[in-house]
Design an enzyme around this catalytic site. Sequence first.
Site, PDB file in Angstrom:
ATOM      1  N   LYS A 177       1.534  -0.875   0.195  1.00  0.00           N
ATOM      2  CA  LYS A 177       0.208  -0.079  -0.090  1.00  0.00           C
ATOM      3  C   LYS A 177       0.934   1.172   0.154  1.00  0.00           C
ATOM      4  O   LYS A 177       0.578   1.928  -1.259  1.00  0.00           O
ATOM      5  CB  LYS A 177      -0.894  -0.346   1.436  1.00  0.00           C
ATOM      6  CG  LYS A 177      -2.270  -1.083   1.034  1.00  0.00           C
ATOM      7  CD  LYS A 177      -2.966  -0.610   0.433  1.00  0.00           C
ATOM      8  CE  LYS A 177      -4.353  -1.560   0.157  1.00  0.00           C
ATOM      9  NZ  LYS A 177      -5.558  -1.012  -0.511  1.00  0.00           N
ATOM     10  N   GLU A 248      -5.412  -0.011   7.792  1.00  0.00           N
ATOM     11  CA  GLU A 248      -5.751  -1.108   6.476  1.00  0.00           C
ATOM     12  C   GLU A 248      -5.646  -2.959   6.261  1.00  0.00           C
ATOM     13  O   GLU A 248      -5.056  -3.236   7.953  1.00  0.00           O
ATOM     14  CB  GLU A 248      -4.664  -1.084   5.056  1.00  0.00           C
ATOM     15  CG  GLU A 248      -4.448  -2.323   3.954  1.00  0.00           C
ATOM     16  CD  GLU A 248      -5.355  -0.999   2.780  1.00  0.00           C
ATOM     17  OE1 GLU A 248      -5.110   0.325   2.930  1.00  0.00           O
ATOM     18  OE2 GLU A 248      -6.320  -1.721   2.451  1.00  0.00           O
ATOM     19  N   ASP A 249      -6.680  -3.192   6.259  1.00  0.00           N
ATOM     20  CA  ASP A 249      -7.371  -4.340   6.111  1.00  0.00           C
ATOM     21  C   ASP A 249      -6.990  -5.176   7.602  1.00  0.00           C
ATOM     22  O   ASP A 249      -6.364  -7.009   7.770  1.00  0.00           O
ATOM     23  CB  ASP A 249      -6.127  -5.586   5.358  1.00  0.00           C
ATOM     24  CG  ASP A 249      -6.080  -5.282   3.667  1.00  0.00           C
ATOM     25  OD1 ASP A 249      -7.804  -4.552   3.321  1.00  0.00           O
ATOM     26  OD2 ASP A 249      -5.857  -5.917   3.260  1.00  0.00           O
ATOM     27  N   ASP A 272      -9.970   0.502   3.460  1.00  0.00           N
ATOM     28  CA  ASP A 272     -11.631  -0.219   3.600  1.00  0.00           C
ATOM     29  C   ASP A 272     -12.739   0.027   3.150  1.00  0.00           C
ATOM     30  O   ASP A 272     -14.059   0.037   2.634  1.00  0.00           O
ATOM     31  CB  ASP A 272     -10.596  -1.799   4.289  1.00  0.00           C
ATOM     32  CG  ASP A 272      -9.652  -2.544   3.750  1.00  0.00           C
ATOM     33  OD1 ASP A 272      -9.454  -2.509   2.145  1.00  0.00           O
ATOM     34  OD2 ASP A 272      -8.847  -2.577   4.407  1.00  0.00           O
ATOM     35  N   ASN A 455     -10.834  -0.545  -7.904  1.00  0.00           N
ATOM     36  CA  ASN A 455      -9.672  -0.643  -6.741  1.00  0.00           C
ATOM     37  C   ASN A 455      -8.885   0.737  -5.504  1.00  0.00           C
ATOM     38  O   ASN A 455      -9.106   2.043  -6.254  1.00  0.00           O
ATOM     39  CB  ASN A 455      -8.909  -0.974  -7.011  1.00  0.00           C
ATOM     40  CG  ASN A 455      -7.783  -1.914  -6.078  1.00  0.00           C
ATOM     41  OD1 ASN A 455      -6.968  -1.147  -5.312  1.00  0.00           O
ATOM     42  ND2 ASN A 455      -7.303  -3.149  -5.918  1.00  0.00           N
TER      43      ASN A 455
HETATM   44  N1  LIG Z   1     -12.109  -3.594  -4.627  1.00  0.00           N
HETATM   45  C1  LIG Z   1     -11.622  -2.002  -3.492  1.00  0.00           C
HETATM   46  O1  LIG Z   1     -10.966  -1.532  -3.716  1.00  0.00           O
HETATM   47  C2  LIG Z   1     -11.406  -3.263  -2.304  1.00  0.00           C
HETATM   48  C3  LIG Z   1     -12.079  -4.230  -2.327  1.00  0.00           C
HETATM   49  N2  LIG Z   1     -12.524  -4.944  -1.139  1.00  0.00           N
HETATM   50  C4  LIG Z   1     -12.282  -6.531  -0.339  1.00  0.00           C
HETATM   51  O2  LIG Z   1     -13.653  -6.657  -0.521  1.00  0.00           O
HETATM   52  C5  LIG Z   1     -13.633  -7.256   0.583  1.00  0.00           C
HETATM   53  C6  LIG Z   1     -14.944  -7.686   1.836  1.00  0.00           C
HETATM   54  O3  LIG Z   1     -13.668  -6.548   2.398  1.00  0.00           O
HETATM   55  P1  LIG Z   1     -14.155  -6.036   3.806  1.00  0.00           P
HETATM   56  O4  LIG Z   1     -15.733  -5.666   4.023  1.00  0.00           O
HETATM   57  O5  LIG Z   1     -13.319  -5.452   4.695  1.00  0.00           O
HETATM   58  O6  LIG Z   1     -14.968  -7.912   4.796  1.00  0.00           O
HETATM   59  P2  LIG Z   1     -15.424  -8.100   6.107  1.00  0.00           P
HETATM   60  O7  LIG Z   1     -14.771  -9.070   6.403  1.00  0.00           O
HETATM   61  O8  LIG Z   1     -15.577  -6.742   6.785  1.00  0.00           O
HETATM   62  O9  LIG Z   1     -17.264  -7.877   5.178  1.00  0.00           O
HETATM   63  C7  LIG Z   1     -17.513  -9.466   4.681  1.00  0.00           C
HETATM   64  C8  LIG Z   1     -18.475  -9.260   4.420  1.00  0.00           C
HETATM   65  O10 LIG Z   1     -18.924 -10.506   3.628  1.00  0.00           O
HETATM   66  C9  LIG Z   1     -20.162 -11.380   4.056  1.00  0.00           C
HETATM   67  N3  LIG Z   1     -19.835 -12.627   3.363  1.00  0.00           N
HETATM   68  C10 LIG Z   1     -19.032 -13.596   3.888  1.00  0.00           C
HETATM   69  N4  LIG Z   1     -19.548 -14.678   2.881  1.00  0.00           N
HETATM   70  C11 LIG Z   1     -20.176 -14.247   2.627  1.00  0.00           C
HETATM   71  C12 LIG Z   1     -21.132 -15.519   1.758  1.00  0.00           C
HETATM   72  N5  LIG Z   1     -21.509 -16.568   1.966  1.00  0.00           N
HETATM   73  N6  LIG Z   1     -22.300 -14.000   1.117  1.00  0.00           N
HETATM   74  C13 LIG Z   1     -23.021 -13.205   1.408  1.00  0.00           C
HETATM   75  N7  LIG Z   1     -22.124 -12.091   1.923  1.00  0.00           N
HETATM   76  C14 LIG Z   1     -21.254 -12.997   2.703  1.00  0.00           C
HETATM   77  C15 LIG Z   1     -19.974 -10.845   5.139  1.00  0.00           C
HETATM   78  O11 LIG Z   1     -20.707 -11.094   5.793  1.00  0.00           O
HETATM   79  C16 LIG Z   1     -19.351  -9.618   6.293  1.00  0.00           C
HETATM   80  O12 LIG Z   1     -20.523  -9.285   5.545  1.00  0.00           O
HETATM   81  C17 LIG Z   1     -12.740  -8.701   0.338  1.00  0.00           C
HETATM   82  O13 LIG Z   1     -12.348  -9.734  -0.487  1.00  0.00           O
HETATM   83  C18 LIG Z   1     -11.175  -7.255   0.479  1.00  0.00           C
HETATM   84  O14 LIG Z   1     -10.962  -7.413  -0.857  1.00  0.00           O
HETATM   85  C19 LIG Z   1     -12.546  -4.107   0.453  1.00  0.00           C
HETATM   86  C20 LIG Z   1     -11.522  -3.209   0.035  1.00  0.00           C
HETATM   87  C21 LIG Z   1     -11.492  -2.335  -0.646  1.00  0.00           C
HETATM   88  C1  LIG Z   2      -8.681  -3.416  -2.350  1.00  0.00           C
HETATM   89  C2  LIG Z   2      -8.179  -3.248  -0.829  1.00  0.00           C
HETATM   90  O1  LIG Z   2      -7.795  -2.631   0.084  1.00  0.00           O
HETATM   91  C3  LIG Z   2      -8.462  -4.875  -0.483  1.00  0.00           C
HETATM   92  O2  LIG Z   2      -9.303  -5.478  -0.730  1.00  0.00           O
HETATM   93  O3  LIG Z   2      -8.986  -5.179   0.923  1.00  0.00           O
HETATM   94 MG   LIG Z   3      -7.475  -3.533   2.315  1.00  0.00          MG
END
Ligand SMILES: NC(=O)C1=CN([C@@H]2O[C@H](COP(=O)(O)OP(=O)(O)OC[C@H]3O[C@@H](n4cnc5c(N)ncnc54)[C@H](O)[C@@H]3O)[C@@H](O)[C@H]2O)C=CC1
Ligand SMILES: CC(=O)C(=O)O
Ligand SMILES: [Mg+2]
Length: 550
Positions: A177, A248-249, A272, A455
Amino acid sequence: MAANTVTNAQPDGHNHEVGVALLHDPVQNKGTAYTREERREWGLEGLLPHAVETLDRQVERVLDHLARVKDDLDQYSYLMDLEARNETVFYKAIMSDPKRFIPILYDPTVADACEAFGNLYRRPRGMYITRHMKGRIAEVLRNWPEKDVRFVCVSTGGRILGLGDIGANGMGIPIGKLQLYTACAAVPPKGLLPVLLDIGTTNEHLRADPFYLGTREPPVPEHELDELTEEFIQAVNEVFPGICVHFEDWKGTDAIRMLDRYKDKVLCYNDDIQGTAAVALAGISAGLKQTGGKLQDQRILFLGAGSAGLGISKLIAAELQTLGLSQDEARKRIRLFDVNGLIESSRTDLTETQKLWAQDEAPSKNFVEVVDRFKPTVLIGVSTKAGAFTREVIETMSRHTARPIIFALSNPTHKAECTAEQAYTYSKGKALFAAGVQFDEFEYEGKTFRPGQANNFYIYPAIGLATYAARPRLLNDECFIVAAHATADQIGPSLQAKGMLFPSQDQIVETEITTATRIVEYMFESGLATVERPVEIRSWIESLLYNPTY
Ligand SMILES: NC(=O)C1=CN([C@@H]2O[C@H](COP(=O)(O)OP(=O)(O)OC[C@H]3O[C@@H](n4cnc5c(N)ncnc54)[C@H](O)[C@@H]3O)[C@@H](O)[C@H]2O)C=CC1
Ligand SMILES: CC(=O)C(=O)O
Ligand SMILES: [Mg+2]
């Protein structure tokens, strides 16, 4: 030998290393670019091959080598070694072709690097603060050699991308990052400190792995994590005054709790929650420019209601309120569905933050049913559930919506809720699609579709640059809304005509400087900035940028 490695006092009062020590200092080292005179002056004669090269030739060698390395993780390892040898060549190479190198330093290759962290480990980078340092964190932070640290990117490893809890292996993320602060926004690398707050891990497989490098304990209980984090926050502010803490994360609930606790007290942000929210808002705004729709008229459905889903919801609702909707009206345009089903008011397992989004409506554990009932115009995947946007989900959405906006944000690639090919095929070419990683262009019925990469790296380096320049007291949600608009506004008619939802990565530094300029303007207007306002903000920011050169 001793005489060859001592440091020489310079007229400017700084020490300049000599001999082998100089060649082992990645910040000062010029390697084969040392001139004959410099080699004589700094005790380098005989320690380098004969050739005296330019920086450009050194970069060519790097690119030539990488062109022959097939495996992305091998390229990653080579680049990490290069950074540890010669920071200037490293950044010059990366910044020569950001589009090519972002996926190597960062998402998705960094996911493989994290998973193999214990096996790939060669030398320390950043700092590891463990629970066993409680009471001594400030003392430990003073071991860091740089005194003017401006950003600390800190992770517990509790939720690394969509890989779950990987404990100390998560260190790859703060490192990557922060490298993008420089690669994407030319923030000087000198003041960037990656930190892994090693609180233990739930990951039993890693705790049993002989190569695991973290503490082999289950995570500390919540109250102990809160105490440890409080001490960490106080300590970084004491040891590095004016520092910005980039969370982060962390595990989702920890991420939300810490941001709520600290956002109004110290200079900090959670990428995030807030960075992701801004990149999603930017992508939706860009998509609506293409469909001609208005944000007020959208119905937005999330799969996933954790730090990312709740963060995006909050920022969209804030934006809707600036467009004249009440808080209730804004929230009614949003639904979230998590691992236990639709977030609605009869649920008894919701967190306080989730309850804000619970509407009075029939429960459901069937996502397709919710898609059919709510008729989303925007679908956002932040669930870590690979393939959750099935043919049925996308076909159902497409039946109700002329141009579905579909973002499969979960990382890395194998966690995405759908691929670009699936989004375009299942929607019969109607979808506007972006994912957390860059998918290739896709041909469908003679038309070329260009998926976006939604992203947060479009946002947080610009937030970093703005913060570096204006030294704000705090970062508020408005900074991220400004960043979102500034990003979306950079997709001009020619990019729109190509269906692009995000600016081109070829000019990422230019893009992020433009975004940072808008954020800094806001920081001055709102009174957040603490430095004197320059006459011309953009050229002042440009004067502060890192330029990899000798
Ligand atoms: N593209 C980007 O810039 C970013 C992408 N992300 C991605 O988003 C994803 C989630 O991140 P966070 O919200 O921080 O994680 P988190 O752990 O806080 O939340 C995950 C959510 O997904 C839900 N979940 C898990 N399995 C599920 C299923 N089978 N069906 C429906 N819901 C389900 C959980 O109940 C929870 O509400 C990660 O894969 C991360 O890489 C996160 C931040 C930035
Ligand atoms: C991109 C990012 O921050 C994440 O997937 O957690
Ligand atoms: Mg992240």
